[in-house]
Design a protein around this motif. Structure first.
Motif, PDB file in Angstrom:
ATOM      1  N   CYS A 111      83.505 -23.010  21.463  1.00  0.00           N
ATOM      2  CA  CYS A 111      82.648 -23.266  20.195  1.00  0.00           C
ATOM      3  C   CYS A 111      81.118 -23.158  20.504  1.00  0.00           C
ATOM      4  CB  CYS A 111      82.802 -24.152  19.260  1.00  0.00           C
ATOM      5  SG  CYS A 111      81.809 -24.441  17.800  1.00  0.00           S
ATOM      6  N   PRO A 112      80.127 -22.291  20.398  1.00  0.00           N
ATOM      7  CA  PRO A 112      78.739 -22.202  20.695  1.00  0.00           C
ATOM      8  C   PRO A 112      77.966 -23.335  20.097  1.00  0.00           C
ATOM      9  CG  PRO A 112      79.330 -20.099  19.329  1.00  0.00           C
ATOM     10  CD  PRO A 112      80.613 -20.759  19.482  1.00  0.00           C
TER      11      PRO A 112
ATOM     12  N   MET B 173      77.541 -30.303  16.497  1.00  0.00           N
ATOM     13  CA  MET B 173      78.527 -30.876  15.378  1.00  0.00           C
ATOM     14  C   MET B 173      78.672 -32.152  15.640  1.00  0.00           C
ATOM     15  SD  MET B 173      81.347 -27.812  15.540  1.00  0.00           S
ATOM     16  CE  MET B 173      81.136 -26.046  14.727  1.00  0.00           C
TER      17      MET B 173
ATOM     18  N   PRO C 276      85.404 -29.032  16.625  1.00  0.00           N
ATOM     19  CA  PRO C 276      86.506 -28.464  15.876  1.00  0.00           C
ATOM     20  C   PRO C 276      87.966 -29.280  15.951  1.00  0.00           C
ATOM     21  CG  PRO C 276      85.007 -26.865  16.831  1.00  0.00           C
ATOM     22  CD  PRO C 276      84.520 -27.992  17.592  1.00  0.00           C
TER      23      PRO C 276
ATOM     24  N   ALA D 218      81.529 -19.078  11.577  1.00  0.00           N
ATOM     25  CA  ALA D 218      82.700 -18.180  11.526  1.00  0.00           C
ATOM     26  C   ALA D 218      82.442 -16.933  12.545  1.00  0.00           C
ATOM     27  CB  ALA D 218      82.546 -17.443  10.070  1.00  0.00           C
TER      28      ALA D 218
ATOM     29  N   PRO E  30      85.462 -17.691  18.363  1.00  0.00           N
ATOM     30  CA  PRO E  30      85.942 -17.623  19.666  1.00  0.00           C
ATOM     31  C   PRO E  30      86.940 -18.875  19.597  1.00  0.00           C
ATOM     32  CG  PRO E  30      83.457 -17.859  19.700  1.00  0.00           C
ATOM     33  CD  PRO E  30      83.783 -17.842  18.444  1.00  0.00           C
ATOM     34  N   CYS E  31      86.783 -19.844  18.771  1.00  0.00           N
ATOM     35  CA  CYS E  31      88.085 -20.759  18.541  1.00  0.00           C
ATOM     36  C   CYS E  31      89.051 -20.390  18.032  1.00  0.00           C
ATOM     37  CB  CYS E  31      87.473 -21.843  17.628  1.00  0.00           C
ATOM     38  SG  CYS E  31      86.971 -21.136  15.960  1.00  0.00           S
TER      39      CYS E  31
ATOM     40  N   MET F  45      88.092 -24.016   8.723  1.00  0.00           N
ATOM     41  CA  MET F  45      86.633 -24.505   8.364  1.00  0.00           C
ATOM     42  C   MET F  45      86.269 -24.151   6.855  1.00  0.00           C
ATOM     43  SD  MET F  45      85.438 -26.227  10.829  1.00  0.00           S
ATOM     44  CE  MET F  45      85.655 -26.321  12.436  1.00  0.00           C
TER      45      MET F  45
HETATM   46  S1  SF4 Z   1      84.105 -20.025  14.369  1.00  0.00           S
HETATM   47 FE1  SF4 Z   1      84.998 -21.405  15.656  1.00  0.00          FE
HETATM   48  S2  SF4 Z   1      83.713 -21.163  17.483  1.00  0.00           S
HETATM   49 FE2  SF4 Z   1      82.615 -20.365  15.775  1.00  0.00          FE
HETATM   50  S3  SF4 Z   1      81.141 -21.911  15.018  1.00  0.00           S
HETATM   51 FE3  SF4 Z   1      83.091 -22.119  13.806  1.00  0.00          FE
HETATM   52  S4  SF4 Z   1      84.377 -23.655  15.020  1.00  0.00           S
HETATM   53 FE4  SF4 Z   1      82.725 -22.598  16.465  1.00  0.00          FE
END
Ligand code: SF4
Ligand code: SF4
Length: 189
Positions: free
Chosen positions: A38-39, A44, A48, A74, A77-78, A92
């Motif tokens: 997660c970038p 945070m 995540p 959104a 990569p996660c 999320m």
């Molecule tokens: S979609 Fe996944 S990788 Fe992207 S910001 Fe949200 S939690 Fe992090």
């Protein structure tokens, strides 16, 4: 997604996430790959993977007081890294929707205001009409001077159009109507 590996946690929040997004957080075995990819995780309060675990444990207060889902962009990569095929980005979203359904105030109100202004703008214009969106956002947040310099730079470079195109706007409105009717149907089911 239901699977043979499902482990029921008894968490009402995990059930709400499953019903909202189709994602079963009980498949998570805490490998941490989502957090590592997660970038934004450095910003945070809970990574995540930690948020997923808190959902499994039914720690509603921790989850809804977290900034994590409101910071999530959104970008996914996660989701692509998860060996259990949990779509974390959708989780999320589901947590944000659940918070709004329960009338819990967002921990980052500016993000919620941005989402509302952006969706209303796309619904009206068919696609993002940035200048109207910025005005709508400023009226919601009363933060009239933030990012003014950046806005001027974009305007000078021709990145902000003065008029919306309305191309395909009727199609977009149709999508919004369809989503609304699906939501209504789900609420009464
Ligand atoms: S979609 Fe996944 S990788 Fe992207 S910001 Fe949200 S939690 Fe992090
Ligand atoms: S990548 Fe998937 S299995 Fe691993 S911690 Fe994240 S949600 Fe859980």
């Amino acid at each position: 997604m239901e699977s043979a590996h499902t482990v029921a946690s008894g968490s009402k929040l995990a059930e709400a996430v499953l019903s909202e997004s189709g994602q079963n957080v009980n498949l998570c075995y805490q490998c941490g790959k989502c957090a590592a990819g997660c970038p934004i995780s450095y910003e945070m309060d809970y990574k995540p993977s930690q948020l997923i675990h808190a959902i499994r444990l039914g720690m509603d207060d921790l989850v809804f007081n977290s900034k994590t889902m409101w910071l999530c962009s959104a970008c996914e990569p996660c989701t692509t890294r998860c060996p259990q095929e949990v779509d974390i980005a959708r989780v999320m979203d589901a947590v944000k929707i659940t918070a709004m359904r329960r009338r819990i105030k967002p921990t980052i109100p500016e993000v919620a205001s941005f989402n509302k202004a952006a969706l209303s703008n796309i619904k009206t214009c068919g696609r993002m009409f940035e200048i109207a969106m910025i005005v709508a956002l400023k009226l919601r947040t009363f933060d009239f001077f933030k990012d003014m310099g950046l806005g001027m730079k974009m305007f000078m470079k021709g990145k902000l159009k003065l008029m919306p195109s309305f191309t395909g706007a009727w199609k977009t409105r149709k999508i919004f109507r369809r989503v609304k009717s699906i939501e209504k149907r789900n609420q009464t089911a």
